[in-house]
Design a protein around this motif. Sequence first.
Motif, mmCIF file in Angstrom:
data_model
loop_
_atom_site.group_PDB
_atom_site.id
_atom_site.type_symbol
_atom_site.label_atom_id
_atom_site.label_comp_id
_atom_site.label_asym_id
_atom_site.label_seq_id
_atom_site.Cartn_x
_atom_site.Cartn_y
_atom_site.Cartn_z
ATOM 1 N N THR A 76 0.823 -1.206 0.000
ATOM 2 C CA THR A 76 0.000 0.000 0.000
ATOM 3 C C THR A 76 0.860 1.259 0.000
ATOM 4 O O THR A 76 2.029 1.236 0.400
ATOM 5 N N ALA A 77 0.259 2.352 -0.405
ATOM 6 C CA ALA A 77 0.957 3.643 -0.378
ATOM 7 C C ALA A 77 1.266 4.053 1.062
ATOM 8 O O ALA A 77 2.309 4.667 1.322
ATOM 9 N N ASP A 78 0.379 3.710 1.986
ATOM 10 C CA ASP A 78 0.627 4.035 3.397
ATOM 11 C C ASP A 78 1.891 3.341 3.902
ATOM 12 O O ASP A 78 2.693 3.930 4.618
ATOM 13 N N TRP A 79 2.049 2.077 3.540
ATOM 14 C CA TRP A 79 3.236 1.317 3.968
ATOM 15 C C TRP A 79 4.501 1.958 3.383
ATOM 16 O O TRP A 79 5.494 2.127 4.080
ATOM 17 N N MET A 80 4.436 2.312 2.109
ATOM 18 C CA MET A 80 5.586 2.951 1.470
ATOM 19 C C MET A 80 5.944 4.249 2.184
ATOM 20 O O MET A 80 7.107 4.528 2.466
#
Length: 71
Positions: A18-22
Amino acid sequence: MTACLCPSCAAIPGPTYTADWMRECEAQRVLGLPGKPERHAYLDLVAKRRGPTARAQLEAEVVRQWNQGRK
């Protein structure tokens, strides 16, 4: 063998895709830079390459992690 959880293979991607993880991982990298000038230079580069919204999102995550680490 476990199933792939990337967005192409799974209806609900795994958290590491996910973009959040990145953003969380990138914020950790920013916090690992030697000093404030280097962190600001990195954020300036993000703004130049990905735009001011991406910089603001990353900066907010950096501040969140910084404050969380100070407790």
